[in-house]
Scaffold this active site. Sequence first.
Site, PDB file in Angstrom:
ATOM      1  N   TYR A 138      32.469   7.769  19.356  1.00  0.00           N
ATOM      2  CA  TYR A 138      32.425   9.048  18.639  1.00  0.00           C
ATOM      3  C   TYR A 138      31.998  10.195  19.558  1.00  0.00           C
ATOM      4  O   TYR A 138      32.412  11.323  19.370  1.00  0.00           O
ATOM      5  CB  TYR A 138      31.421   8.973  17.481  1.00  0.00           C
ATOM      6  CG  TYR A 138      31.998   8.562  16.156  1.00  0.00           C
ATOM      7  CD1 TYR A 138      32.693   7.364  16.021  1.00  0.00           C
ATOM      8  CD2 TYR A 138      31.828   9.355  15.024  1.00  0.00           C
ATOM      9  CE1 TYR A 138      33.184   6.973  14.792  1.00  0.00           C
ATOM     10  CE2 TYR A 138      32.320   8.965  13.790  1.00  0.00           C
ATOM     11  CZ  TYR A 138      33.002   7.776  13.689  1.00  0.00           C
ATOM     12  OH  TYR A 138      33.490   7.395  12.472  1.00  0.00           O
ATOM     13  N   LYS A 193      32.299  -6.469  19.561  1.00  0.00           N
ATOM     14  CA  LYS A 193      33.576  -7.018  20.024  1.00  0.00           C
ATOM     15  C   LYS A 193      33.374  -7.463  21.468  1.00  0.00           C
ATOM     16  O   LYS A 193      34.072  -7.033  22.393  1.00  0.00           O
ATOM     17  CB  LYS A 193      34.675  -5.943  19.873  1.00  0.00           C
ATOM     18  CG  LYS A 193      36.094  -6.422  20.137  1.00  0.00           C
ATOM     19  CD  LYS A 193      36.643  -7.362  19.083  1.00  0.00           C
ATOM     20  CE  LYS A 193      38.003  -7.888  19.508  1.00  0.00           C
ATOM     21  NZ  LYS A 193      38.519  -8.955  18.642  1.00  0.00           N
ATOM     22  N   ASP A 225      36.279  -8.188  13.984  1.00  0.00           N
ATOM     23  CA  ASP A 225      37.433  -8.629  13.182  1.00  0.00           C
ATOM     24  C   ASP A 225      37.022  -9.742  12.218  1.00  0.00           C
ATOM     25  O   ASP A 225      37.370  -9.729  11.030  1.00  0.00           O
ATOM     26  CB  ASP A 225      38.612  -9.049  14.080  1.00  0.00           C
ATOM     27  CG  ASP A 225      38.225 -10.001  15.200  1.00  0.00           C
ATOM     28  OD1 ASP A 225      37.008 -10.197  15.457  1.00  0.00           O
ATOM     29  OD2 ASP A 225      39.139 -10.568  15.835  1.00  0.00           O
ATOM     30  N   ASP A 249      31.253   2.572  10.734  1.00  0.00           N
ATOM     31  CA  ASP A 249      32.037   3.471   9.882  1.00  0.00           C
ATOM     32  C   ASP A 249      33.023   2.662   9.045  1.00  0.00           C
ATOM     33  O   ASP A 249      33.132   2.827   7.823  1.00  0.00           O
ATOM     34  CB  ASP A 249      32.782   4.481  10.763  1.00  0.00           C
ATOM     35  CG  ASP A 249      33.650   5.427   9.950  1.00  0.00           C
ATOM     36  OD1 ASP A 249      33.165   5.940   8.928  1.00  0.00           O
ATOM     37  OD2 ASP A 249      34.820   5.646  10.329  1.00  0.00           O
ATOM     38  N   ASP A 253      32.751   1.373   4.717  1.00  0.00           N
ATOM     39  CA  ASP A 253      33.772   1.651   3.685  1.00  0.00           C
ATOM     40  C   ASP A 253      34.225   0.345   3.044  1.00  0.00           C
ATOM     41  O   ASP A 253      34.394   0.256   1.829  1.00  0.00           O
ATOM     42  CB  ASP A 253      35.005   2.346   4.293  1.00  0.00           C
ATOM     43  CG  ASP A 253      34.938   3.865   4.199  1.00  0.00           C
ATOM     44  OD1 ASP A 253      33.810   4.400   4.230  1.00  0.00           O
ATOM     45  OD2 ASP A 253      35.992   4.518   4.098  1.00  0.00           O
TER      46      ASP A 253
HETATM   47  C1  IPM Z   1      31.247   8.762   7.423  1.00  0.00           C
HETATM   48  C2  IPM Z   1      32.467   9.619   7.602  1.00  0.00           C
HETATM   49  C3  IPM Z   1      32.322  10.434   8.885  1.00  0.00           C
HETATM   50  C4  IPM Z   1      32.244   9.459  10.036  1.00  0.00           C
HETATM   51  C5  IPM Z   1      33.439  11.485   9.120  1.00  0.00           C
HETATM   52  C6  IPM Z   1      33.521  12.473   7.971  1.00  0.00           C
HETATM   53  C7  IPM Z   1      33.266  12.224  10.419  1.00  0.00           C
HETATM   54  O1  IPM Z   1      33.620   8.837   7.597  1.00  0.00           O
HETATM   55  O2  IPM Z   1      30.137   9.331   7.339  1.00  0.00           O
HETATM   56  O3  IPM Z   1      31.391   7.544   7.364  1.00  0.00           O
HETATM   57  O4  IPM Z   1      33.268   9.026  10.569  1.00  0.00           O
HETATM   58  O5  IPM Z   1      31.125   9.115  10.409  1.00  0.00           O
HETATM   59 MG    MG Z   2      33.265   6.796   7.105  1.00  0.00          MG
END
Ligand code: IPM
Ligand code: MG
Length: 363
Positions: A138, A193, A225, A249, A253
Amino acid sequence: MIYSIVVLPGDGIGPEITEQALRILTAFNDVSLDIKQELIGGSAFESVGDPLPPKTLNAVGNANAILFGAVGDSKYDYLPRNLRPEQAILGIRKKLRLFANFRPAILYPQLIKASTLKPRIISNLDILIIRELIGDIYFGEPRGFRTALVGDFKGEKEAYDTMQYSIPEVTRIAKIAFDTAKNRKKKLCSVDKANVLETSQLWRDTINVVGQDYPDIELSHMYIDNAAMQLIKNPLQFDVIVTGNLFGDILSDEASMLTGSIGMLPSASLNSKGQGLYEPIHGSAPDIAGQQIANPLAMILSVAMLFRFSLKMPRYANKIENAVFNVLDSGLRTPDIYEEGMTKVNTDEMGDAVLNELKNISR
Ligand code: IPM
Ligand code: MG
């Protein structure tokens, strides 16, 4: 003590859910807060031409805690990267050195059917992902576009980023992860990884070194993975997961879907000075913005984390979490977690219900 809190509603559904979260933040008479609202993201760009205006940056620097809605909209994709809304949240994380990101994925039993996974796979799910937040690909330098100098596509335009971690960076997040695991099930899984990446090899070696100071914690390592697969196959094997910025990240999700909706997951991002930024893990969802159908619970639960971590008032954090639990028990659902037989409510009504419940509990 008066705590200074900066509130950043941002874009898309950010302002709607922030409005509800603010009602919860200010619900306790005996907590003195100095609350300032500032511009951030695409809306800040529209107003002052900068997604992270100096005034906002200055305010967050002096705050005890920051409550953040969401930023982003594909309509800004044409802008150079430094003017895009996402840079605002990345900029705050980096500026305040908010390296430790806590992303709990907890399944509320009332929502077991809202998940796409089978109930037996996810019942009692309670995972904590600890994501390193200010390093990795990042932020690694160099990055950019150039003409390829070598290889099969020499002479063509290419892009590159740098994945990077230093030993102290991994050490500090590792310590937080081990300390957190101590107070839970004493199990820590580190995700990397290392079979391919040098960065991950250093990550793994460093985690092992720190682990020597925590003989009572059961440490395991998993490739990203496989971790993505195991999270769906048998999520109950996990308790605390520690991983880098990019993998965290993605995994967070994924973990959110185990709980039924990404609209349920809060997060806390902390630095070593005790400052914290609290935000739902979901984005700005421009497709549903302004319609009062967004789920405010992830942001309300982020307020609970703010009470716990920044204000050191776990009693109030528990109250907010209990209020959310009771509201779900009473059958109220925003559309993202709705199922037949439940009562569909909008964003405001969900906020009303949590606030009322909070008053009941506090009485
Ligand atoms: C998160 C989001 C952010 C990230 C984006 C909005 C930059 O996806 O907080 O998970 O990638 O960290
Ligand atoms: Mg995110």
